[in-house]
Design an enzyme around this catalytic site. Structure first.
Site, PDB file in Angstrom:
ATOM      1  N   TYR A 143      51.540  47.284  24.989  1.00 15.96           N
ATOM      2  CA  TYR A 143      51.128  48.496  25.687  1.00 15.96           C
ATOM      3  C   TYR A 143      50.225  49.369  24.815  1.00 15.96           C
ATOM      4  O   TYR A 143      49.382  50.103  25.320  1.00 15.96           O
ATOM      5  CB  TYR A 143      52.358  49.330  26.083  1.00 15.96           C
ATOM      6  CG  TYR A 143      52.942  48.977  27.427  1.00 15.96           C
ATOM      7  CD1 TYR A 143      53.496  47.730  27.651  1.00 15.96           C
ATOM      8  CD2 TYR A 143      52.955  49.907  28.466  1.00 15.96           C
ATOM      9  CE1 TYR A 143      54.047  47.409  28.883  1.00 15.96           C
ATOM     10  CE2 TYR A 143      53.502  49.602  29.698  1.00 15.96           C
ATOM     11  CZ  TYR A 143      54.049  48.347  29.899  1.00 15.96           C
ATOM     12  OH  TYR A 143      54.595  48.040  31.120  1.00 15.96           O
ATOM     13  N   LYS A 200      60.664  36.004  22.948  1.00 15.56           N
ATOM     14  CA  LYS A 200      59.998  34.728  23.230  1.00 15.56           C
ATOM     15  C   LYS A 200      59.693  34.124  21.862  1.00 15.56           C
ATOM     16  O   LYS A 200      58.534  33.887  21.494  1.00 15.56           O
ATOM     17  CB  LYS A 200      58.728  34.997  24.063  1.00 15.56           C
ATOM     18  CG  LYS A 200      58.050  33.757  24.607  1.00 15.56           C
ATOM     19  CD  LYS A 200      58.816  33.069  25.729  1.00 15.56           C
ATOM     20  CE  LYS A 200      58.151  31.756  26.093  1.00 15.56           C
ATOM     21  NZ  LYS A 200      58.971  30.933  27.015  1.00 15.56           N
ATOM     22  N   ASP A 232      62.229  34.122  29.519  1.00 14.20           N
ATOM     23  CA  ASP A 232      62.225  33.356  30.777  1.00 14.20           C
ATOM     24  C   ASP A 232      63.658  33.020  31.185  1.00 14.20           C
ATOM     25  O   ASP A 232      64.042  33.139  32.352  1.00 14.20           O
ATOM     26  CB  ASP A 232      61.351  32.096  30.669  1.00 14.20           C
ATOM     27  CG  ASP A 232      61.561  31.311  29.387  1.00 14.20           C
ATOM     28  OD1 ASP A 232      62.276  31.788  28.485  1.00 14.20           O
ATOM     29  OD2 ASP A 232      61.008  30.194  29.284  1.00 14.20           O
ATOM     30  N   ASP A 256      59.819  46.178  30.589  1.00 13.01           N
ATOM     31  CA  ASP A 256      59.205  46.637  31.833  1.00 13.01           C
ATOM     32  C   ASP A 256      59.541  45.662  32.955  1.00 13.01           C
ATOM     33  O   ASP A 256      59.983  46.053  34.033  1.00 13.01           O
ATOM     34  CB  ASP A 256      57.683  46.732  31.650  1.00 13.01           C
ATOM     35  CG  ASP A 256      56.989  47.152  32.928  1.00 13.01           C
ATOM     36  OD1 ASP A 256      57.452  48.117  33.558  1.00 13.01           O
ATOM     37  OD2 ASP A 256      55.990  46.508  33.307  1.00 13.01           O
ATOM     38  N   ASP A 260      62.744  45.998  36.198  1.00 12.54           N
ATOM     39  CA  ASP A 260      62.516  45.944  37.648  1.00 12.54           C
ATOM     40  C   ASP A 260      63.412  44.883  38.276  1.00 12.54           C
ATOM     41  O   ASP A 260      63.988  45.085  39.345  1.00 12.54           O
ATOM     42  CB  ASP A 260      61.049  45.609  37.969  1.00 12.54           C
ATOM     43  CG  ASP A 260      60.199  46.859  38.175  1.00 12.54           C
ATOM     44  OD1 ASP A 260      60.546  47.908  37.593  1.00 12.54           O
ATOM     45  OD2 ASP A 260      59.199  46.784  38.911  1.00 12.54           O
TER      46      ASP A 260
HETATM   47  C1  IPM Z   1      57.531  51.783  34.139  1.00 14.87           C
HETATM   48  C2  IPM Z   1      56.204  51.656  34.817  1.00 14.87           C
HETATM   49  C3  IPM Z   1      55.137  52.007  33.796  1.00 14.87           C
HETATM   50  C4  IPM Z   1      55.227  51.005  32.658  1.00 14.87           C
HETATM   51  C5  IPM Z   1      53.717  52.068  34.359  1.00 14.87           C
HETATM   52  C6  IPM Z   1      53.621  52.967  35.566  1.00 14.87           C
HETATM   53  C7  IPM Z   1      52.726  52.463  33.302  1.00 14.87           C
HETATM   54  O1  IPM Z   1      56.037  50.372  35.352  1.00 14.87           O
HETATM   55  O2  IPM Z   1      57.833  52.880  33.644  1.00 14.87           O
HETATM   56  O3  IPM Z   1      58.245  50.781  34.107  1.00 14.87           O
HETATM   57  O4  IPM Z   1      54.661  49.901  32.759  1.00 14.87           O
HETATM   58  O5  IPM Z   1      55.858  51.312  31.656  1.00 14.87           O
HETATM   59 MG    MG Z   2      57.752  49.155  35.221  1.00 13.43          MG
END
Ligand code: IPM
Ligand code: MG
Length: 370
Positions: A143, A200, A232, A256, A260
């Site tokens: 990042y 990884k 993975d 990240d 999710d």
């Molecule tokens: C998160 C989001 C952010 C990230 C984006 C919006 C920059 O996906 O906070 O997980 O990738 O960190």
């Molecule tokens: Mg995210």
């Protein structure tokens, strides 16, 4: 009785609605506990681009630095999608993380018993609940690594010119790895004493350094049993045996993605809070894991619970009021057990759908009754 300064960044999409709700809840906390909260609203994200021409105005970062904690709604939306990377609303998030030194991102994926049937996983996989804490490194890695875009002079094997070429570099230093691993080990100590370090290492040099540092500091946490897991495989195990994972510590990018996935397993990403923390004594930032949800923005139907639960984390980690944080969490559990739902978490057969405001009032009522 203490007085706390809270910087509020409503941001874009449903951000203003959910932060407003959360400030209402914090006002109720103030009334009941006697502690004072002063809210200073500042701009970041798309709204800041439209108003000030940049995603993170200097004033915003300054106010945040001078506060005890930051409450953030969400940033981003299709309106700003065509802007170059460093001018997009998301740049505000990265700027806040870096500017406030928020290297540790704690993301909880909890399956609330009342919402079990919203999980997309088979019931037998989630019957004992899911309660995973993802500790994501937040100010390093790909990042924040060097990146670039330039025409390439080279060709593919078949002679096709490569055209433009881009790169993003993943870099991690020992010190950066060590401080986030310590957050992972310490979190494990406060929970089930089990830590999964996700990497990884079969491919990446950075991952091999993560493993080396883990092995160096692990003896300082003899009670914690830790394992290494390739990312993975981790994405698979999250689906196969979510109940057996407890604390996961990992890099910015892997965190990240996995957060999710873990959020989705709970079936209610609209419920999940997060805390981003830096050095002790510095302001932390608290935000829901869900994004700005532009499709439902302004309709008054967004689920405020993730942001309210983020405020509970704020009370615990930044304001030294863990009892109030626990009460907020209890109040949220109470309203869920009474069957109150916003549209995103409504189960089949349930018809009574609350608006953002109504849900907020229910939480405040439940909190007052505790
Ligand atoms: C998160 C989001 C952010 C990230 C984006 C919006 C920059 O996906 O906070 O997980 O990738 O960190
Ligand atoms: Mg995210």
């Amino acid at each position: 009785m203490a007085m706390f300064k809270i910087a509020v960044i409503p941001g874009d999409g449903i951000g203003p609605e959910v932060t407003e709700s959360t400030c209402e809840v914090l006002r109720a906390v103030s009334e009941k506990s006697g502690h004072g909260f002063s809210f200073t609203e500042v701009m970041a994200g798309g709204i800041a681009i439209d108003t000030c021409g940049e995603p993170l105005p200097a004033e915003t970062l300054k106010t945040c630095k001078e506060s005890d904690a930051v409450l953030l709604g969400a940033v981003g939306g299709p309106k700003w999608d065509a802007l170059p990377g460093n001018k997009r609303p998301e740049a505000a998030l990265l700027g806040l993380r870096k500017g406030l030194g928020l290297f540790a991102n704690l993301r909880l994926a909890i399956l609330f018993p009342e919402l079990k049937s919203s999980s997309p996983l088979r019931p037998d996989l989630v019957e004992n609940g899911v309660d995973i804490l993802i500790v994501r490194e937040l100010t390093g890695g790909i990042y924040f690594g060097k990146r670039g875009l330039a025409p390439s002079e080279e060709c593919l094997e078949d002679g096709t010119p490569k055209g433009m070429e881009a790169f993003d570099i993943e870099t991690y230093s020992e010190a950066e790895i060590e401080r986030i691993l310590r957050v992972g080990f310490n979190s494990a100590m406060q929970r089930k004493k089990s830590l999964t370090v996700v990497d990884k290492a079969n491919i990446l040099e950075t991952s091999r350094l993560w493993r080396k540092v883990t092995e160096r500091i692990a003896p300082e946490y003899p009670e914690v049993s830790y394992e290494f897991m390739y990312v993975d495989n981790a994405s698979m195990q999250l689906l196969r045996r979510p109940a057996s994972l407890d604390v996961i510590v990992t890099s910015n990018m892997f965190g990240d993605i996995l957060s999710d996935e873990a959020g989705m397993i709970t079936g209610s990403i609209g419920m999940l809070p997060s805390a981003s923390l830096g050095a002790p004594g510095k302001p932390g930032m608290y935000e829901p894991v869900h994004g700005s949800a532009p499709d439902i923005a302004g309709k008054g139907i967004a689920n405020p619970l993730a942001t309210i639960l983020s405020a509970a984390l704020m009370l615990r980690y930044s304001l030294g009021l863990p009892e109030e944080g626990i009460k907020i969490e209890k109040a949220v559990a109470d309203v869920l057990s009474k069957g109150y739902r916003t549209a995103d978490i409504v189960l089949s057969g349930e018809t009574d759908i609350l608006s953002t405001k109504e849900m907020t009032e229910k939480v405040i009522e439940a909190y007052r009754a505790l």
